[in-house]
Design an enzyme around this catalytic site. Structure first.
Site, PDB file in Angstrom:
ATOM      1  N   THR A 100       0.836  -1.272   0.003  1.00  0.00           N
ATOM      2  CA  THR A 100       0.167   0.024   0.057  1.00  0.00           C
ATOM      3  C   THR A 100       0.898   1.095  -0.018  1.00  0.00           C
ATOM      4  O   THR A 100       1.813   1.254   0.684  1.00  0.00           O
ATOM      5  CB  THR A 100      -0.993   0.016   1.283  1.00  0.00           C
ATOM      6  N   HIS A 155      -0.264   6.303 -14.311  1.00  0.00           N
ATOM      7  CA  HIS A 155      -1.053   5.316 -13.424  1.00  0.00           C
ATOM      8  C   HIS A 155      -2.356   5.335 -13.942  1.00  0.00           C
ATOM      9  O   HIS A 155      -3.089   6.122 -14.469  1.00  0.00           O
ATOM     10  CB  HIS A 155      -1.053   5.419 -11.999  1.00  0.00           C
ATOM     11  N   HIS A 156      -3.300   4.162 -13.592  1.00  0.00           N
ATOM     12  CA  HIS A 156      -4.702   3.947 -14.034  1.00  0.00           C
ATOM     13  C   HIS A 156      -5.402   5.059 -13.197  1.00  0.00           C
ATOM     14  O   HIS A 156      -4.943   5.421 -12.174  1.00  0.00           O
ATOM     15  CB  HIS A 156      -5.205   2.569 -13.398  1.00  0.00           C
ATOM     16  N   LYS A 159      -6.405   5.203  -9.112  1.00  0.00           N
ATOM     17  CA  LYS A 159      -5.443   5.500  -8.007  1.00  0.00           C
ATOM     18  C   LYS A 159      -5.648   6.388  -7.100  1.00  0.00           C
ATOM     19  O   LYS A 159      -5.944   7.566  -7.571  1.00  0.00           O
ATOM     20  CB  LYS A 159      -4.072   5.507  -8.709  1.00  0.00           C
TER      21      LYS A 159
HETATM   22  N1  LIG Z   1       3.920  -1.819  -4.034  1.00  0.00           N
HETATM   23  C1  LIG Z   1       3.464  -2.077  -5.210  1.00  0.00           C
HETATM   24  O1  LIG Z   1       4.213  -2.730  -6.310  1.00  0.00           O
HETATM   25  C2  LIG Z   1       2.131  -1.890  -5.683  1.00  0.00           C
HETATM   26  C3  LIG Z   1       1.597  -2.326  -6.738  1.00  0.00           C
HETATM   27  C4  LIG Z   1       0.021  -1.829  -7.025  1.00  0.00           C
HETATM   28  C5  LIG Z   1      -0.732  -1.132  -6.148  1.00  0.00           C
HETATM   29  N2  LIG Z   1      -0.098  -0.804  -4.908  1.00  0.00           N
HETATM   30  C6  LIG Z   1      -0.605  -0.139  -3.880  1.00  0.00           C
HETATM   31  O2  LIG Z   1      -1.442  -1.285  -3.310  1.00  0.00           O
HETATM   32  C7  LIG Z   1      -2.839  -0.640  -2.878  1.00  0.00           C
HETATM   33  C8  LIG Z   1      -3.894  -1.365  -3.317  1.00  0.00           C
HETATM   34  O3  LIG Z   1      -3.781  -1.336  -4.771  1.00  0.00           O
HETATM   35  P1  LIG Z   1      -5.149  -1.806  -5.818  1.00  0.00           P
HETATM   36  O4  LIG Z   1      -4.940  -1.342  -7.158  1.00  0.00           O
HETATM   37  O5  LIG Z   1      -5.338  -3.158  -5.352  1.00  0.00           O
HETATM   38  O6  LIG Z   1      -6.559  -1.206  -5.220  1.00  0.00           O
HETATM   39  P2  LIG Z   1      -7.926  -1.669  -5.014  1.00  0.00           P
HETATM   40  O7  LIG Z   1      -8.789  -0.623  -4.718  1.00  0.00           O
HETATM   41  O8  LIG Z   1      -8.144  -2.583  -6.270  1.00  0.00           O
HETATM   42  O9  LIG Z   1      -8.035  -2.544  -3.860  1.00  0.00           O
HETATM   43  C9  LIG Z   1      -7.957  -2.279  -2.501  1.00  0.00           C
HETATM   44  C10 LIG Z   1      -8.809  -3.071  -1.515  1.00  0.00           C
HETATM   45  O10 LIG Z   1      -8.815  -2.744  -0.193  1.00  0.00           O
HETATM   46  C11 LIG Z   1      -9.645  -3.122   0.513  1.00  0.00           C
HETATM   47  N3  LIG Z   1     -10.159  -2.389   1.673  1.00  0.00           N
HETATM   48  C12 LIG Z   1     -10.388  -1.175   1.750  1.00  0.00           C
HETATM   49  N4  LIG Z   1     -10.563  -0.988   3.233  1.00  0.00           N
HETATM   50  C13 LIG Z   1     -10.252  -2.155   3.717  1.00  0.00           C
HETATM   51  C14 LIG Z   1     -10.274  -2.770   5.099  1.00  0.00           C
HETATM   52  N5  LIG Z   1     -10.550  -1.891   6.177  1.00  0.00           N
HETATM   53  N6  LIG Z   1      -9.994  -3.770   5.367  1.00  0.00           N
HETATM   54  C15 LIG Z   1      -9.371  -4.530   4.295  1.00  0.00           C
HETATM   55  N7  LIG Z   1      -9.491  -4.112   3.141  1.00  0.00           N
HETATM   56  C16 LIG Z   1     -10.001  -2.981   2.862  1.00  0.00           C
HETATM   57  C17 LIG Z   1     -10.823  -2.658  -0.631  1.00  0.00           C
HETATM   58  O11 LIG Z   1     -12.165  -3.469  -0.583  1.00  0.00           O
HETATM   59  C18 LIG Z   1     -10.338  -3.164  -1.817  1.00  0.00           C
HETATM   60  O12 LIG Z   1     -10.415  -4.467  -2.293  1.00  0.00           O
HETATM   61  C19 LIG Z   1      -2.854   0.801  -3.209  1.00  0.00           C
HETATM   62  O13 LIG Z   1      -2.165   1.537  -2.187  1.00  0.00           O
HETATM   63  C20 LIG Z   1      -1.771   0.824  -4.416  1.00  0.00           C
HETATM   64  O14 LIG Z   1      -1.013   2.176  -4.672  1.00  0.00           O
HETATM   65  C21 LIG Z   1       1.244  -1.153  -4.698  1.00  0.00           C
HETATM   66  O1  LIG Z   2      -1.740   0.865  -8.781  1.00  0.00           O
HETATM   67  C1  LIG Z   2      -1.201   1.639  -8.169  1.00  0.00           C
HETATM   68  O2  LIG Z   2      -1.774   2.242  -7.347  1.00  0.00           O
HETATM   69  C2  LIG Z   2       0.351   1.343  -8.041  1.00  0.00           C
HETATM   70  N1  LIG Z   2       1.099   2.114  -7.015  1.00  0.00           N
HETATM   71  C3  LIG Z   2       2.403   2.002  -6.938  1.00  0.00           C
HETATM   72  C4  LIG Z   2       3.055   3.388  -6.568  1.00  0.00           C
HETATM   73  O3  LIG Z   2       2.208   4.372  -5.875  1.00  0.00           O
HETATM   74  O4  LIG Z   2       3.930   3.551  -6.745  1.00  0.00           O
HETATM   75  C5  LIG Z   2       3.247   1.492  -8.096  1.00  0.00           C
HETATM   76  C6  LIG Z   2       2.356   0.348  -8.726  1.00  0.00           C
HETATM   77  C7  LIG Z   2       1.174   0.517  -8.837  1.00  0.00           C
END
Ligand SMILES: NC(=O)c1ccc[n+]([C@@H]2O[C@H](COP(=O)([O-])OP(=O)(O)OC[C@H]3O[C@@H](n4cnc5c(N)ncnc54)[C@H](O)[C@@H]3O)[C@@H](O)[C@H]2O)c1
Ligand SMILES: O=C(O)C1=N[C@H](C(=O)O)CCC1
Length: 266
Positions: A100, A155-156, A159
């Site tokens: 996250t 990004h999409h 976000k």
């Molecule tokens: N580190 C990485 O490589 C990377 C890659 C992609 C996305 N991300 C990050 O990961 C996070 C999730 O991204 P995503 O695209 O899957 O988002 P998303 O919106 O598809 O998923 C988030 C999920 O969290 C759930 N959620 C919300 N409140 C909650 C709670 N209290 N308890 C449990 N679950 C809860 C939602 O129901 C949802 O299913 C974002 O912060 C994004 O920036 C990081």
């Molecule tokens: O889908 C997202 O949200 C992503 N977040 C990361 C970021 O904030 O750097 C990177 C991967 C996708």
């Protein structure tokens, strides 16, 4: 045989969470002992469409930790929730692996302190994709030779945070090796607010949000008569999963908070 790592995933129905559930199921030495969601508590994942795992769904993270006694929490939720979950995991002695994004410098400081107190491993990784980590490492290398740089992160459009965690981390890495510099013309004015993007230590960050994108970043260095572009593209969310697996394994071997997987890679 590798020791089994008991894993809990928060946010299992999300775009990343679904991939992480698959990863946990497909990895022989991972055991998905539970998931945390804000809905469907008391059910099993397999009761929901698209899942085969019979891991129990908990709406309360503390209940999940008490009943399943996991080694690692993988958090893939939202910026606000992710911070709460990370604190809670550390308090319960569960090693957080956090994808996250949206953590501030002060959040990281606080979590570092808590990790120290608990003496367990924690990983916060703004980007799990190996190519993105190399992009950040290469950008840090290039910054020693180019004073001027701008970051375009794309990004999409679902976000929540801007700039992206990857964009911020890249700016921090660049700032760590170059003299602080105010870029552009000293007298430049923005005719529309935000035209020059956000600023971190003189580095401009531009956030693009469009449907169809997943996660992309271009780091553009400019010098006298030349430019260098370092670009990474994630075309699907599977691209992050080898990094998630690596982070879970590493979290079991360390006893500090590591911010960024580049710190664990040679
Ligand atoms: N580190 C990485 O490589 C990377 C890659 C992609 C996305 N991300 C990050 O990961 C996070 C999730 O991204 P995503 O695209 O899957 O988002 P998303 O919106 O598809 O998923 C988030 C999920 O969290 C759930 N959620 C919300 N409140 C909650 C709670 N209290 N308890 C449990 N679950 C809860 C939602 O129901 C949802 O299913 C974002 O912060 C994004 O920036 C990081
Ligand atoms: O889908 C997202 O949200 C992503 N977040 C990361 C970021 O904030 O750097 C990177 C991967 C996708």
């Amino acid at each position: 045989m590798e020791k089994t790592i008991k894993v809990v995933i928060a946010g299992p129905r999300g775009r990343m969470g679904r991939e992480a559930v698959k990863l946990a199921e497909e990895t022989a030495h991972f055991e998905l002992v539970g998931v945390v969601d804000h809905k469907f508590g008391g059910m099993q994942l397999s009761d929901l469409e698209g899942f085969t795992s019979n891991a129990a769904i908990y709406e309360s993270m503390t209940e999940c930790f008490t009943e399943t006694n996991p080694d690692v929490l993988i958090d893939l939720t939202t910026p606000e929730i992710g911070k709460k979950h990370t604190r809670l995991a550390l308090e319960y002695g569960v090693r957080p692996v956090v994808g996250t994004t949206g953590f501030s410098e002060s959040d990281l400081k606080e979590l570092e302190g808590l990790t120290e107190q608990k003496g367990i491993g924690a990983i916060i990784a703004p980007n799990f994709a190996i190519g993105a980590i190399l992009m950040m490492k290469f950008s840090k290398m290039a910054a020693k030779y180019f004073e001027d740089v701008e970051i375009l992160e794309m990004h999409h459009d679902q976000k929540l945070d801007a700039p992206s965690g990857t964009g911020m981390k890249t700016a921090e890495l660049i700032a760590s090796v170059r003299e602080s510099k105010q870029q552009g013309h000293p007298d430049e004015t923005e005719l529309l607010p935000g035209a020059r993007g956000a600023e971190f230590d003189g580095i401009r960050l531009h956030s693009i949000r469009l449907p169809g994108l997943i996660a992309h970043q271009e780091v553009i260095f400019g010098g006298n008569g030349q430019s260098l572009k370092i670009r990474h593209d994630s075309y699907n969310r599977e691209s992050f999963m080898s990094g998630v697996k690596f982070a879970v394994e590493q979290a079991m071997k360390i006893d500090v908070l590591v911010y960024g997987l580049e710190n664990l890679m040679e």
